[in-house]
Scaffold this active site. Sequence first.
Site, PDB file in Angstrom:
ATOM      1  N   ASN A   9      49.455  41.873  44.061  1.00 55.04           N
ATOM      2  CA  ASN A   9      48.723  42.419  42.909  1.00 55.04           C
ATOM      3  C   ASN A   9      47.639  43.350  43.446  1.00 55.04           C
ATOM      4  O   ASN A   9      46.614  42.889  43.942  1.00 55.04           O
ATOM      5  CB  ASN A   9      48.115  41.264  42.100  1.00 55.04           C
ATOM      6  CG  ASN A   9      47.185  41.751  41.001  1.00 55.04           C
ATOM      7  OD1 ASN A   9      47.201  42.923  40.634  1.00 55.04           O
ATOM      8  ND2 ASN A   9      46.373  40.835  40.476  1.00 55.04           N
ATOM      9  N   LYS A  11      45.711  45.280  41.843  1.00 58.21           N
ATOM     10  CA  LYS A  11      44.571  45.468  40.926  1.00 58.21           C
ATOM     11  C   LYS A  11      44.250  46.964  40.811  1.00 58.21           C
ATOM     12  O   LYS A  11      45.149  47.784  40.907  1.00 58.21           O
ATOM     13  CB  LYS A  11      43.373  44.637  41.383  1.00 58.21           C
ATOM     14  CG  LYS A  11      43.762  43.179  41.662  1.00 58.21           C
ATOM     15  CD  LYS A  11      42.601  42.270  41.836  1.00 58.21           C
ATOM     16  CE  LYS A  11      43.117  40.860  42.124  1.00 58.21           C
ATOM     17  NZ  LYS A  11      42.077  39.855  42.100  1.00 58.21           N
ATOM     18  N   HIS A  92      45.993  37.756  33.392  1.00 56.26           N
ATOM     19  CA  HIS A  92      45.192  37.586  34.607  1.00 56.26           C
ATOM     20  C   HIS A  92      43.746  37.308  34.207  1.00 56.26           C
ATOM     21  O   HIS A  92      43.247  37.868  33.226  1.00 56.26           O
ATOM     22  CB  HIS A  92      45.275  38.849  35.475  1.00 56.26           C
ATOM     23  CG  HIS A  92      44.683  38.633  36.835  1.00 56.26           C
ATOM     24  ND1 HIS A  92      43.332  38.641  37.045  1.00 56.26           N
ATOM     25  CD2 HIS A  92      45.262  38.371  38.036  1.00 56.26           C
ATOM     26  CE1 HIS A  92      43.093  38.398  38.328  1.00 56.26           C
ATOM     27  NE2 HIS A  92      44.261  38.233  38.953  1.00 56.26           N
ATOM     28  N   GLU A  94      41.043  38.343  35.222  1.00 52.73           N
ATOM     29  CA  GLU A  94      40.195  39.545  35.089  1.00 52.73           C
ATOM     30  C   GLU A  94      40.439  40.222  33.750  1.00 52.73           C
ATOM     31  O   GLU A  94      39.519  40.801  33.170  1.00 52.73           O
ATOM     32  CB  GLU A  94      40.461  40.491  36.272  1.00 52.73           C
ATOM     33  CG  GLU A  94      39.852  39.933  37.556  1.00 52.73           C
ATOM     34  CD  GLU A  94      40.588  40.308  38.834  1.00 52.73           C
ATOM     35  OE1 GLU A  94      41.423  41.228  38.811  1.00 52.73           O
ATOM     36  OE2 GLU A  94      40.329  39.653  39.863  1.00 52.73           O
ATOM     37  N   GLU A 160      45.937  30.390  39.062  1.00 52.87           N
ATOM     38  CA  GLU A 160      44.925  31.063  39.874  1.00 52.87           C
ATOM     39  C   GLU A 160      43.539  30.575  39.462  1.00 52.87           C
ATOM     40  O   GLU A 160      42.959  31.088  38.489  1.00 52.87           O
ATOM     41  CB  GLU A 160      44.981  32.574  39.661  1.00 52.87           C
ATOM     42  CG  GLU A 160      46.284  33.213  40.070  1.00 52.87           C
ATOM     43  CD  GLU A 160      46.100  34.698  40.291  1.00 52.87           C
ATOM     44  OE1 GLU A 160      46.230  35.130  41.439  1.00 52.87           O
ATOM     45  OE2 GLU A 160      45.802  35.422  39.332  1.00 52.87           O
ATOM     46  N   GLY A 166      39.556  36.188  45.149  1.00 50.30           N
ATOM     47  CA  GLY A 166      38.706  37.128  45.889  1.00 50.30           C
ATOM     48  C   GLY A 166      37.510  36.484  46.564  1.00 50.30           C
ATOM     49  O   GLY A 166      36.624  37.182  47.058  1.00 50.30           O
ATOM     50  N   SER A 198      42.842  33.869  46.980  1.00 52.04           N
ATOM     51  CA  SER A 198      42.508  33.916  48.406  1.00 52.04           C
ATOM     52  C   SER A 198      43.670  33.515  49.322  1.00 52.04           C
ATOM     53  O   SER A 198      43.472  32.869  50.357  1.00 52.04           O
ATOM     54  CB  SER A 198      41.269  33.069  48.694  1.00 52.04           C
ATOM     55  OG  SER A 198      40.135  33.646  48.058  1.00 52.04           O
TER      56      SER A 198
HETATM   57  P1  PGA Z   1      42.990  37.425  45.777  1.00 53.02           P
HETATM   58  O1  PGA Z   1      43.435  37.742  44.258  1.00 53.02           O
HETATM   59  O2  PGA Z   1      44.254  37.121  46.554  1.00 53.02           O
HETATM   60  O3  PGA Z   1      42.309  38.667  46.244  1.00 53.02           O
HETATM   61  O4  PGA Z   1      42.102  36.235  45.720  1.00 53.02           O
HETATM   62  C1  PGA Z   1      44.491  37.063  43.651  1.00 53.02           C
HETATM   63  C2  PGA Z   1      44.682  37.558  42.242  1.00 53.02           C
HETATM   64  O5  PGA Z   1      43.693  37.786  41.535  1.00 53.02           O
HETATM   65  O6  PGA Z   1      45.827  37.736  41.778  1.00 53.02           O
END
Ligand code: PGA
Length: 239
Positions: A9, A11, A92, A94, A160, A166, A198
């Site tokens: 992903n 983003k 997601h 976000e 998640e 992150g 992560s």
């Molecule tokens: P990350 O993000 O691997 O950077 O923690 C995962 C995600 O939000 O899909």
Amino acid sequence: MAVQWVIGNWKQNGNRQLLTAFLPRIAKAGLGSHVGLSVPFPYLDLAFQGLQDSEIQIGAQDVSQYEGGAYTGEISAGMVADVGGRFTLIGHSERRHYFGESGDVLSRKVEHAMAAGLSVIFCVGENVAVRQNGHAVEYVLDQLKILQKVDLQNLFVAYEPVWAIGSGLSASNEEIAVMHQAIKVHMGNTTPVLYGGSVNASNAQMILAVEGVDGLLVGGASLKADEFIQIGQCANRQT
Ligand code: PGA
């Protein structure tokens, strides 16, 4: 052992230059169709073209809640499918947090994505306060309620935890095992459940070995070709 999926992903990251360097490397890595990459909309076509000789699948990070029409700035699920997209993320954290996407909106997105023939990776996860209060499982199962009438065939769930995204701090093996088991039972034991938060080349193997983990959703680490290839190679690609 069933196939395990690895979905990158990107983003709101990357550009043509990064993609142009990235694509030939992952295309040559011999990764199977268990690997997918969600790039920003403007790069979907470029990614599709660049990966045509590989089995890697291309997908979107979101789709419009509308099928089409006068919705300036929106991208429909049909458009994603039209340029070679095979799947999309929906819900997601976000999107939920920064864009206020609620159950009704997510439900319409899932409906249109499936009607367009896309597989849906529906993302769920609790924030740190919910985790600390001990209500993580019931919170996540509640987020899954909107999937009650959905065709399970093209559906994946990605667990998640918001606090793991992150942050460099992935959930513990036990936290992952307990949540995946609860999601699987809730979904009737048919829906693959991916873990995200992560994930990197150092912990991917360990997380993939946790009971109930059918794959990984990878954010930051999917922007580095070598690391993403290593993660893709950790997954079981055979049914
Ligand atoms: P990350 O993000 O691997 O950077 O923690 C995962 C995600 O939000 O899909």
